[in-house]
Design a protein around this motif. Sequence first.
Motif, PDB file in Angstrom:
ATOM      1  N   ILE A 102       0.856  -1.200   0.000  1.00 13.51           N
ATOM      2  CA  ILE A 102       0.000   0.000   0.000  1.00 13.51           C
ATOM      3  C   ILE A 102       0.886   1.242   0.000  1.00 13.51           C
ATOM      4  O   ILE A 102       2.093   1.164   0.228  1.00 13.51           O
ATOM      5  N   SER A 103       0.296   2.388  -0.240  1.00  6.67           N
ATOM      6  CA  SER A 103       1.020   3.615   0.075  1.00  6.67           C
ATOM      7  C   SER A 103       0.092   4.576   0.811  1.00  6.67           C
ATOM      8  O   SER A 103      -1.123   4.544   0.635  1.00  6.67           O
ATOM      9  N   LEU A 104       0.728   5.361   1.656  1.00  5.03           N
ATOM     10  CA  LEU A 104      -0.020   6.335   2.455  1.00  5.03           C
ATOM     11  C   LEU A 104       0.591   7.708   2.229  1.00  5.03           C
ATOM     12  O   LEU A 104       1.803   7.890   2.385  1.00  5.03           O
ATOM     13  N   LEU A 105      -0.259   8.650   1.842  1.00  2.79           N
ATOM     14  CA  LEU A 105       0.238  10.005   1.577  1.00  2.79           C
ATOM     15  C   LEU A 105      -0.497  11.010   2.445  1.00  2.79           C
ATOM     16  O   LEU A 105      -1.655  10.804   2.806  1.00  2.79           O
ATOM     17  N   ASP A 106       0.210  12.095   2.750  1.00  4.28           N
ATOM     18  CA  ASP A 106      -0.424  13.216   3.432  1.00  4.28           C
ATOM     19  C   ASP A 106      -0.686  14.275   2.356  1.00  4.28           C
ATOM     20  O   ASP A 106       0.229  14.946   1.892  1.00  4.28           O
ATOM     21  N   LEU A 107      -1.947  14.386   1.936  1.00  5.13           N
ATOM     22  CA  LEU A 107      -2.264  15.311   0.838  1.00  5.13           C
ATOM     23  C   LEU A 107      -2.156  16.766   1.274  1.00  5.13           C
ATOM     24  O   LEU A 107      -1.838  17.639   0.479  1.00  5.13           O
ATOM     25  N   SER A 108      -2.419  17.033   2.537  1.00  2.00           N
ATOM     26  CA  SER A 108      -2.380  18.423   3.002  1.00  2.00           C
ATOM     27  C   SER A 108      -0.973  18.991   2.895  1.00  2.00           C
ATOM     28  O   SER A 108      -0.793  20.155   2.606  1.00  2.00           O
ATOM     29  N   GLU A 109       0.016  18.150   3.149  1.00  2.00           N
ATOM     30  CA  GLU A 109       1.394  18.627   3.111  1.00  2.00           C
ATOM     31  C   GLU A 109       2.136  18.144   1.877  1.00  2.00           C
ATOM     32  O   GLU A 109       3.339  18.348   1.755  1.00  2.00           O
ATOM     33  N   GLN A 110       1.421  17.445   1.014  1.00  2.00           N
ATOM     34  CA  GLN A 110       2.058  16.937  -0.197  1.00  2.00           C
ATOM     35  C   GLN A 110       3.279  16.101   0.074  1.00  2.00           C
ATOM     36  O   GLN A 110       4.393  16.418  -0.366  1.00  2.00           O
ATOM     37  N   ARG A 111       3.115  15.053   0.859  1.00  2.00           N
ATOM     38  CA  ARG A 111       4.306  14.218   1.107  1.00  2.00           C
ATOM     39  C   ARG A 111       3.891  12.759   1.227  1.00  2.00           C
ATOM     40  O   ARG A 111       2.758  12.426   1.596  1.00  2.00           O
ATOM     41  N   LEU A 112       4.868  11.923   0.940  1.00  2.00           N
ATOM     42  CA  LEU A 112       4.681  10.485   1.078  1.00  2.00           C
ATOM     43  C   LEU A 112       4.978  10.128   2.523  1.00  2.00           C
ATOM     44  O   LEU A 112       5.972  10.563   3.085  1.00  2.00           O
ATOM     45  N   LEU A 113       4.103   9.333   3.125  1.00  2.00           N
ATOM     46  CA  LEU A 113       4.379   8.898   4.488  1.00  2.00           C
ATOM     47  C   LEU A 113       4.992   7.492   4.482  1.00  2.00           C
ATOM     48  O   LEU A 113       6.015   7.258   5.117  1.00  2.00           O
ATOM     49  N   VAL A 114       4.323   6.590   3.739  1.00  2.00           N
ATOM     50  CA  VAL A 114       4.808   5.208   3.688  1.00  2.00           C
ATOM     51  C   VAL A 114       4.509   4.624   2.314  1.00  2.00           C
ATOM     52  O   VAL A 114       3.416   4.845   1.781  1.00  2.00           O
ATOM     53  N   ASP A 115       5.470   3.876   1.729  1.00  2.00           N
ATOM     54  CA  ASP A 115       5.115   2.990   0.627  1.00  2.00           C
ATOM     55  C   ASP A 115       6.087   1.803   0.584  1.00  2.00           C
ATOM     56  O   ASP A 115       6.878   1.635   1.514  1.00  2.00           O
ATOM     57  N   TYR A 116       6.018   1.003  -0.483  1.00  2.00           N
ATOM     58  CA  TYR A 116       6.752  -0.267  -0.456  1.00  2.00           C
ATOM     59  C   TYR A 116       8.248  -0.106  -0.254  1.00  2.00           C
ATOM     60  O   TYR A 116       8.887  -0.941   0.346  1.00  2.00           O
ATOM     61  N   ASP A 117       8.849   0.977  -0.754  1.00  2.00           N
ATOM     62  CA  ASP A 117      10.283   1.101  -0.495  1.00  2.00           C
ATOM     63  C   ASP A 117      10.626   2.326   0.363  1.00  2.00           C
ATOM     64  O   ASP A 117      11.713   2.837   0.336  1.00  2.00           O
ATOM     65  N   PHE A 118       9.639   2.785   1.096  1.00  2.00           N
ATOM     66  CA  PHE A 118       9.922   3.873   2.030  1.00  2.00           C
ATOM     67  C   PHE A 118       9.185   3.583   3.343  1.00  2.00           C
ATOM     68  O   PHE A 118       7.984   3.827   3.476  1.00  2.00           O
ATOM     69  N   ASP A 119       9.924   3.014   4.289  1.00  2.00           N
ATOM     70  CA  ASP A 119       9.265   2.689   5.553  1.00  2.00           C
ATOM     71  C   ASP A 119       9.978   3.346   6.732  1.00  2.00           C
ATOM     72  O   ASP A 119       9.863   2.926   7.862  1.00  2.00           O
ATOM     73  N   ASP A 120      10.721   4.402   6.446  1.00  2.00           N
ATOM     74  CA  ASP A 120      11.501   5.074   7.489  1.00  2.00           C
ATOM     75  C   ASP A 120      10.640   5.604   8.630  1.00  2.00           C
ATOM     76  O   ASP A 120      11.088   5.758   9.752  1.00  2.00           O
ATOM     77  N   MET A 121       9.396   5.897   8.321  1.00  2.00           N
ATOM     78  CA  MET A 121       8.595   6.586   9.328  1.00  2.00           C
ATOM     79  C   MET A 121       7.569   5.685  10.025  1.00  2.00           C
ATOM     80  O   MET A 121       6.843   6.148  10.888  1.00  2.00           O
ATOM     81  N   VAL A 122       7.520   4.416   9.628  1.00  2.00           N
ATOM     82  CA  VAL A 122       6.413   3.579  10.114  1.00  2.00           C
ATOM     83  C   VAL A 122       6.349   3.453  11.635  1.00  2.00           C
ATOM     84  O   VAL A 122       5.277   3.246  12.193  1.00  2.00           O
ATOM     85  N   ASP A 123       7.486   3.608  12.294  1.00  2.00           N
ATOM     86  CA  ASP A 123       7.452   3.449  13.745  1.00  2.00           C
ATOM     87  C   ASP A 123       7.204   4.757  14.483  1.00  2.00           C
ATOM     88  O   ASP A 123       7.160   4.801  15.705  1.00  2.00           O
ATOM     89  N   ARG A 124       7.053   5.805  13.718  1.00  2.00           N
ATOM     90  CA  ARG A 124       6.802   7.099  14.383  1.00  2.00           C
ATOM     91  C   ARG A 124       5.296   7.286  14.574  1.00  2.00           C
ATOM     92  O   ARG A 124       4.474   6.716  13.866  1.00  2.00           O
ATOM     93  N   SER A 125       4.955   8.115  15.545  1.00  2.00           N
ATOM     94  CA  SER A 125       3.536   8.306  15.852  1.00  2.00           C
ATOM     95  C   SER A 125       2.943   9.364  14.919  1.00  2.00           C
ATOM     96  O   SER A 125       3.668  10.143  14.288  1.00  2.00           O
TER      97      SER A 125
ATOM     98  N   ASN B  85      -5.157  17.575  13.114  1.00  2.00           N
ATOM     99  CA  ASN B  85      -6.585  17.623  12.907  1.00  2.00           C
ATOM    100  C   ASN B  85      -6.827  18.251  11.535  1.00  2.00           C
ATOM    101  O   ASN B  85      -6.341  19.342  11.259  1.00  2.00           O
ATOM    102  N   GLY B  86      -7.554  17.562  10.683  1.00  2.00           N
ATOM    103  CA  GLY B  86      -7.834  18.122   9.362  1.00  2.00           C
ATOM    104  C   GLY B  86      -6.862  17.678   8.290  1.00  2.00           C
ATOM    105  O   GLY B  86      -7.037  18.013   7.127  1.00  2.00           O
ATOM    106  N   SER B  87      -5.834  16.918   8.658  1.00  2.15           N
ATOM    107  CA  SER B  87      -4.926  16.395   7.622  1.00  2.15           C
ATOM    108  C   SER B  87      -5.703  15.468   6.698  1.00  2.15           C
ATOM    109  O   SER B  87      -6.555  14.702   7.152  1.00  2.15           O
ATOM    110  N   LEU B  88      -5.412  15.555   5.405  1.00  3.49           N
ATOM    111  CA  LEU B  88      -6.072  14.669   4.447  1.00  3.49           C
ATOM    112  C   LEU B  88      -5.107  13.550   4.074  1.00  3.49           C
ATOM    113  O   LEU B  88      -4.002  13.809   3.601  1.00  3.49           O
ATOM    114  N   LEU B  89      -5.541  12.314   4.309  1.00  7.45           N
ATOM    115  CA  LEU B  89      -4.680  11.160   4.042  1.00  7.45           C
ATOM    116  C   LEU B  89      -5.187  10.422   2.812  1.00  7.45           C
ATOM    117  O   LEU B  89      -6.397  10.306   2.594  1.00  7.45           O
TER     118      LEU B  89
END
Lengths: 632, 354
Positions: free
Chosen positions: A477-500, A508-512
């Motif tokens: 899967i991939s998860l993006l933060d549309l409000s900030e225009q950034r990639l959060l997680v995808d198949y070759d980017f998992d650097d942030m998965v352990d962060r809260s 509040n109001g972030s679009l995912l």
Amino acid sequence: MPRETNIVKIVGQESYDKLRSTKCLLVGAGGIGSELLKDLILMEFGEIHIVDLDTIDLSNLNRQFLFRQRDIKQPKSTTAVKAVQHFSNSKLVPYQGNIMDTNEFPLHWFHQFDIIFNALDNLSARRYVNKMSQFLQTPLLESGTSGFDGYIQPIIPGKTECFDCTKKETPKTFPVCTIRSTPSQPIHCIVWAKNFLFNQIFSAESTSNEEEEDGTKEWGTDDVEEIKRIKQETNELHELQKIITFGDKSRIPEIVEKLFIHDIEKLLLIENLWKTRTKPTPLTKTQLDASMNESKKDLHLNNNSVWNINEQLSMFLSITGKLMERMKKEHTIEFDKDDQDTLEFVATAANIRSHIFDIPLQSVFDIKQIAGNIIPAIATTNAIIAGLSALVSLRVLNLLKYAPVKTPLDLNMAMTAKASNLSQDRYISNPTLARPNCECAVCTKVTRGVVIVSDPTITLKEFIAELRSKYGFSEDISLLDLSEQRLLVDYDFDDMVDRSLDDVNLKNGSLLFFCDEEENDAGMCRKPLELYLELRNEISGQNIPKIILPELDITWIKPSSAEPEENEAERETSKEKVGGNDGAVIILDDDEAQPSTGTKRSISELDNGFESDNKKAKVAGQFDDNAIIELD
Amino acid sequence: MSMTQPQKATTGELNKLSEDEIALYDRQIRLWGMAAQANMRSAKVLLVNLGSLGTEITKNIVLSGIGHLTILDSHIVTEEDLGSQFFLSKDDVGKSRLDAVGSKIKDLNPKVTLEFDNGVVECKNKEYFSQFDLIIGTELNKTRSTELNKITRSLKTPLYLAASNGLFSYIFVDLIQFDAVDEKIQSMKPTTIGKVSSNREIIDVQTYKAEDDEKIVHEKITTRNYYKSFEDMLQTATLEGKLNKRQLKKVSSLLPLTFTSLVSDIPIETLSQEKLQELVIQVCEKLGLATSNISNEYVEQFQRQTNTEFAPVSAIIGGALSQDVINILGKKQAPLNNFIIFDGITLEMRIFEL
């Protein structure tokens, strides 16, 4: 007979009672907003909430009839409400704020309204409210005016096309080389003076990193020599900024010499540029000296005539001195069309450059329109458009029993046809509404829902696991933060998965955007989710789940059509840029830079109105203050 | 004032706008130019009746910077008026309309010279009307409309009439004869001199090349608009020969209904539905419309809503009428010609040349 006699005669007692308990949101208290507020009150809507960010300006008073000279600089929303109090029988709630502010106006705040009226002047807010209406399935009445032209469009989420289903006319763009080396129209010189010169020497933020190291900038030219010169010129401007901040007025003539003599002489050395073009003529030292001795006439009072070149120079010198003085206190000055000093600086600089390139000079009045992206606006068009928007709301809410709306597609748009020269025998034309566009990234290519998180310390990994177990998405899967225009997680980017969530700055109001990257055997994958994140710290407690996920119908789609993120990303980027930047300019390469010569007043007399998407898009695209934007 | 004659000089010193005015009217001057704005300032306009429609028209033309506006109205504010007129508040019930709202209108735009006249329209003579460059009559009945039009015709003064019936409304325009100048880029087929419709005729076409592009040819087209008096229109109006079969089918029941309400000697709200149907059928025949155009729903609602004022409809009709007034005073854009009908259900607004 009581005040509601007329409205009861028109809609009947039952619908009147419904109107009295209807709660509506009016976004914008400007041209259309003032008019709509009056209409909605006289129609006896029970409750009206009015949001506007702006304060009142002198140039509003020719049409925003609720405001007076004495109200200048007051907030529009509260002033409007005060001004209608004497005839209002509705509950009125004003807010001075930005409708896109998720803290003040979170999604659940929008939920209280039965219907939303857009009376906005910019694309980004229109898009945003459209999205909120899609999340909540709340009917939206979209509207806009520009001079004699205007339109309304009812949007019934899921049933009719949304605001983003048709592509809006793109802003005007210019290649870098046209602006910096080879201007041929007044607007090129105005863009140069405002976006390049003014910013470089008066704005504190514009220091050295302006020119990209790599080749990503779209120059609109392959001429190495020319690009080199443009870069060099930019660096030299920082020198000018030093003169300005140092505050030694005796050095002002050096600025003129650099900009209008030396830089032009350097340009002339690049012979390739002038094979097919008329060469520019640099100013002469004599001209400069003469203008310095020019008797100081009061030109400020004459913004409507075109000054001659000596007057331009003399004004440029004195206004630069004035801005230099201001820099001592203000440290940075932004261009503002209503700040006379900045306007005159840009106008005179643009005109001197025009003179050099043999382009017609313009009055300050005309330059103000271009530099400030001023869209003409009149009371009558606003009154007509607001009236149409108010009237159609009766049918959107199905309050006219004798004209029932069986399907939302029975409703139609309305636009000024006669005034816009689109028809001779229709004052208003009424294009039918289309179904949602199956390619629309906003209303059809995603499934929308609200995620309520009461514990923002959960990790992205946990969050994704919850989503996957609820909706059955694949591993990939991939998860993006549309409000900030950034990639959060995808198949070759998992650097942030352990962060809260907190830790990665989800608010509040972030679009995912949550998207399935793996196809099933039939070559299908799940339709992506667009989730509105609602943080509810206040309800955290022992028995409350950390995440509450919405019940959604997960449908399968062909992945070939599942790439809204790119589209979305583009839109969101320009949104961000447009949002805070009233009047910047896009600079693009030559091929893309076809100026939109769309003759607005084309004399196409169409017998049956006009139904094509093109036209709709064209008409709908021109109603924004942000007609020109910048990407760099 | 004869509308075929050019108005006073447009660029003389006397007509120059002050910086104050330019700043205030900035957003509209960018649309119609300084000369049109200056022309508007020298115009004297009379508005008859300050109801919902009259209020909208007043707001629009006062904001836009008309020179001089006289409002003639002898009504007393009723509670019902509060539902459709935004200048009024509860405390005004029982006062004369003009006394109640005069100061609010002044406050809208102090640059406009205003005069309020509590007199009755039928008591005003030709000399009274001769003071004005343009006259707007709202909510007038057939007799008043016809009489007022007789006077304006004899004075060669442009007249606009408008009234609304709930969701339905009309505008009638009589500019007697009016030459409108339009400029456009020449299309594949150059514009030729001659009749373009029953009320309009192109009398002159000048071509010139664009300043910045020699290849683009512009046309400056003068179109002469002919108008009929209100009475004449009611008697002779027909769509025959003006619309094709398909277009005729699409004409809304509102046109025959509105006409019926204007030609009937008895107020239509007092008629039985059968009688009204009968009259509408007669009007359809005169207009050259098939009776299949009549919708019973419309007949019923039209009758029920007769003489009812509704704010959003007033805003639309008031907006369209005011803009046309501004256009002809400022000499910009082609004028309306000559009967416009608005349907607040479908939002259709057709222009008929009758």
